[in-house]
Each structure stands twice: as C-alpha cells, then as structure tokens.
Design a protein around this motif. Sequence first.
Motif, short mmCIF file in Angstrom:
data_model
loop_
_atom_site.label_atom_id
_atom_site.label_comp_id
_atom_site.label_asym_id
_atom_site.label_seq_id
_atom_site.Cartn_x
_atom_site.Cartn_y
_atom_site.Cartn_z
N ALA A 201 6.30 -11.70 0.58
CA ALA A 201 5.11 -11.29 1.33
C ALA A 201 3.84 -11.51 0.51
O ALA A 201 2.83 -11.97 1.05
CB ALA A 201 5.22 -9.82 1.74
N VAL A 202 3.87 -11.18 -0.76
CA VAL A 202 2.65 -11.34 -1.56
C VAL A 202 2.29 -12.81 -1.73
O VAL A 202 1.12 -13.18 -1.68
CB VAL A 202 2.75 -10.59 -2.91
CG1 VAL A 202 3.57 -11.34 -3.95
CG2 VAL A 202 1.37 -10.28 -3.46
N TYR A 203 3.29 -13.67 -1.87
CA TYR A 203 2.99 -15.11 -1.99
C TYR A 203 2.52 -15.69 -0.65
O TYR A 203 1.70 -16.60 -0.62
CB TYR A 203 4.18 -15.87 -2.55
CG TYR A 203 4.31 -15.70 -4.05
CD1 TYR A 203 3.40 -16.31 -4.91
CD2 TYR A 203 5.31 -14.91 -4.60
CE1 TYR A 203 3.49 -16.14 -6.29
CE2 TYR A 203 5.41 -14.74 -5.98
CZ TYR A 203 4.50 -15.36 -6.81
OH TYR A 203 4.59 -15.19 -8.17
N THR A 204 3.03 -15.15 0.44
CA THR A 204 2.54 -15.57 1.75
C THR A 204 1.09 -15.14 1.93
O THR A 204 0.24 -15.92 2.38
CB THR A 204 3.42 -14.98 2.87
OG1 THR A 204 4.77 -15.41 2.67
CG2 THR A 204 2.94 -15.43 4.24
N ALA A 205 0.80 -13.89 1.57
CA ALA A 205 -0.57 -13.39 1.67
C ALA A 205 -1.52 -14.20 0.79
O ALA A 205 -2.64 -14.52 1.19
CB ALA A 205 -0.61 -11.91 1.28
N GLU A 206 -1.05 -14.53 -0.40
CA GLU A 206 -1.88 -15.35 -1.29
C GLU A 206 -2.20 -16.70 -0.64
O GLU A 206 -3.35 -17.14 -0.64
CB GLU A 206 -1.17 -15.58 -2.63
CG GLU A 206 -1.96 -16.49 -3.56
CD GLU A 206 -1.18 -16.92 -4.79
OE1 GLU A 206 -1.80 -16.99 -5.86
OE2 GLU A 206 0.03 -17.20 -4.67
N ALA A 207 -1.19 -17.33 -0.08
CA ALA A 207 -1.39 -18.64 0.55
C ALA A 207 -2.31 -18.55 1.77
O ALA A 207 -3.08 -19.47 2.04
CB ALA A 207 -0.05 -19.26 0.93
N LEU A 208 -2.24 -17.43 2.49
CA LEU A 208 -3.10 -17.22 3.66
C LEU A 208 -4.47 -16.64 3.28
O LEU A 208 -5.36 -16.56 4.12
CB LEU A 208 -2.43 -16.28 4.66
CG LEU A 208 -1.24 -16.86 5.42
CD1 LEU A 208 -0.47 -15.74 6.13
CD2 LEU A 208 -1.71 -17.91 6.42
N GLU A 209 -4.58 -16.17 2.03
CA GLU A 209 -5.79 -15.53 1.53
C GLU A 209 -6.15 -14.29 2.33
O GLU A 209 -7.30 -14.09 2.75
CB GLU A 209 -6.95 -16.53 1.46
CG GLU A 209 -6.67 -17.68 0.52
CD GLU A 209 -7.83 -18.66 0.40
OE1 GLU A 209 -8.82 -18.55 1.15
OE2 GLU A 209 -7.73 -19.54 -0.47
N VAL A 210 -5.13 -13.44 2.54
CA VAL A 210 -5.31 -12.16 3.24
C VAL A 210 -4.60 -11.06 2.45
O VAL A 210 -3.74 -11.35 1.61
CB VAL A 210 -4.75 -12.22 4.68
CG1 VAL A 210 -5.47 -13.30 5.50
CG2 VAL A 210 -3.25 -12.43 4.70
N PRO A 211 -4.94 -9.80 2.72
CA PRO A 211 -4.24 -8.70 2.04
C PRO A 211 -2.78 -8.59 2.48
O PRO A 211 -2.41 -8.97 3.59
CB PRO A 211 -5.01 -7.45 2.48
CG PRO A 211 -6.32 -7.95 2.98
CD PRO A 211 -6.06 -9.32 3.53
N MET A 212 -1.97 -8.02 1.59
CA MET A 212 -0.57 -7.72 1.89
C MET A 212 -0.39 -6.21 1.79
O MET A 212 -0.88 -5.58 0.86
CB MET A 212 0.36 -8.42 0.89
CG MET A 212 1.85 -8.29 1.19
SD MET A 212 2.65 -6.78 0.63
CE MET A 212 2.66 -6.99 -1.13
N ILE A 213 0.31 -5.66 2.78
CA ILE A 213 0.61 -4.22 2.81
C ILE A 213 2.12 -4.07 2.83
O ILE A 213 2.80 -4.79 3.56
CB ILE A 213 0.05 -3.58 4.10
CG1 ILE A 213 -1.46 -3.77 4.20
CG2 ILE A 213 0.43 -2.10 4.18
CD1 ILE A 213 -2.02 -3.45 5.58
#
Length: 193
Positions: A65-77
């Motif tokens: 999830a954190v790597y997906t959020a990084e790639a999308l440039e959005v927060p991860m919860i």
Amino acid sequence: MRLLEERILADGTVLGETILKVDQFLTHQVDYRLMKEIGRVFADQYADLGITKVVTIEASGIAPAVYTAEALEVPMIFAKKHKNITMTEGILTAEVYSFTKQVTSTVSIAGGLLSKEDRVLIIDDFLANGQAAKGLIDIIHQAGAKAVGIGIVIEKSFQAGRQLLEDLGVEVTSLARIKHFDNGIVSFLEADA
C-alpha cells in the motif's frame, strides 16, 4: 504479474489445501524492490481514476500500500486492528474476519482521515473470502468516500472473495491469481495486471 508469480514459486510454501506462506518477501520479511514494482503496477492500473487515498489493513498490506501510494503521490492510511488511546472521536469501524488467523477483529480508521471527496484505492496482501476488503469498503462508505478499486497482491481464486467484492460494485485487480494448490504446488490463473 510474472515477477510475483516467479517469486511465489521460488519462495512461497503451501500449507495444506488453502494457505500460502510468503513470509520471505511479503508477510514478514519485505522485499522492497518487489513491493516497489507492485506499487507501480497498481498505480498504473488505477492512474486514471482520480485516487486521493490508498487504504489497507495492518500489517502485511502496509508495504504494497505504501509503495502504491508513493507511485500515485497520495497519502496511505492503514486500518488499525487495535484501538489506541489517541483515537478518541469519530472513529470509523468494521468487523473483519481473518481467514488465515481464524479470528474476527474490529478494525478502525480515525474519522478525520477520510472525507466524502475521497476516491479510495484499497490494497491488500491476500484475497481469500473478501472480508478484509469488505470491511474497508464499509469504513470508506461510513466516511462518505468512494471505494473505486481494490488491488490484491495474491488472490486465492478458488475462494469466494472476488465474487463478493465484484458484487459490491468495486473493481478488483489481482497481480497473482491462484487457481489451486496441488500436492504443494501452486497453479495460477491469468493475472489481472
């Protein structure tokens, strides 16, 4: 995702007829290079949907999830399985049954982290019966937000989770889809990405 399937074959261990142990790269020890690639693939898959947040449940879903959020440039919860003393108001909760652990947990997200403007991508390590993702969808809806997709690292396609989630109207993308286990050998279906 061929790279993931190869890693499952190389380092995964089948336990019985329904459990795949992948603690060498996902559920205990994390291969950050593989997780980064997984995040990129999920981000590419959902790039045009206006994702504003990525949500998962602790613990094994956090890395992808954190790597997906990084790639999308959005927060991860990440939804917490245990309430802590700082979560005092507006807590969003759902009951989630874990197939692997055979227990029901109350998972929660602090109310202010999601809003009705959010378009949420759920990421999780495994999909079996779909209860974890269903619980997250419930929490997302409690906030008035919209679940626009579910990214699954490893789907056990011989279980009912995908159908449950698709019946809820949420697109599911699985990077490795397991058809069955046969004498300790993993057989795959074609992955979604």
